[in-house]
Scaffold this active site. Structure first.
Site: not given
Length: 251
Positions: A183, A200
């Protein structure tokens, strides 16, 4: 909300047929190693060393959290369509590195002011389920945000969100139940780096940081203890701490 849709991006590279059995009934020990500010390539080498220890040894190797900040870098995951060479060169010309990775997910940015956490865990010590693991990472970040008074949540898209703005990207790889990647939490990141990409691959969505949400500077050093506290609670583990790795001597 479809959990399958949310997680498909990050589960792509996982091993198949996960089971729900665990190897340990008690709390698992996880070693925290702080790498400091480090290039993506050097962090990748260290991460690969820890993965290799898990895969090559018959002894119990320590589960590890590698914490760091990266020098500016754009990375793409295995679900990214072949990235045009001219786009790669454009991003490099901005002063950032560029890497193709084996994690789930599309293109994102890592850089100073962003807390990156790479869990290198044997899921057999927790639960042999990649879906469970991704959900626990999500809950860890949501819990950490709540410790700052920020209401964060999941969405059908990957990562952790504050409204329509992503505050933390999540992308993993899992082979033989050994996890890697992890992450990236925006703390006081220079958010203008994200303007050069569609983060993304999500058109019409934004990015945010702890600093933007709280209206004050929140460095990674402030976020680390809250992230570790949330990780400990969510994964029901105990943490041990190691001296920071000296990359110039171990690579």
């Amino acid at each position: 909300m479809s959990s399958t849709g949310r997680q498909s991006l990050v589960v792509t590279a996982a091993v198949s047929n996960p089971s729900a059995d665990t190897m340990a009934l008690g709390k698992t020990a996880v070693k925290v190693i702080r790498l400091g500010r480090i290039s993506y390539s050097n962090a990748l080498k260290i991460k690969q060393q820890h993965i290799k220890q898990h895969l090559d040894s018959v002894s119990n190797n320590p589960n590890t959290l590698l914490l760091c900040e990266h020098e500016p870098v754009y990375t793409i995951g295995i679900r990214q369509a072949p990235y045009p060479p001219e786009e790669e060169q454009r991003l490099k010309a901005l002063g950032a590195d560029f890497f193709r990775t084996n994690r789930g997910g599309l293109i994102t940015f890592h850089g100073p002011g962003q807390l990156v956490c790479y869990p290198v865990l044997n899921l057999g010590c927790f639960k042999k389920s990649v879906r469970w693991y991704v959900c626990e990472l999500e809950r860890t970040v949501i819990m950490m945000c709540s410790k700052f008074g920020i209401k964060a949540s999941t969405s059908p898209d990957t990562g952790i969100w504050v409204g329509n703005n992503k505050i933390c990207a999540i992308g993993i790889h899992c082979g033989r139940y050994i996890t890697s990647h992890g992450l990236a939490l925006n703390c006081n990141t220079d958010m203008s780096w994200f303007d050069n990409i569609v983060p993304c691959g999500l058109v019409g969505k934004g990015v945010t940081s702890l600093s933007q949400e709280l209206g004050r500077d929140v460095p990674t050093e402030e976020a680390i203890p809250k992230l570790l506290e949330a990780f400990t609670e969510q994964f029901n583990c105990t943490l041990t701490y190691s001296d920071s790795v000296k990359t110039n001597t171990c690579l």
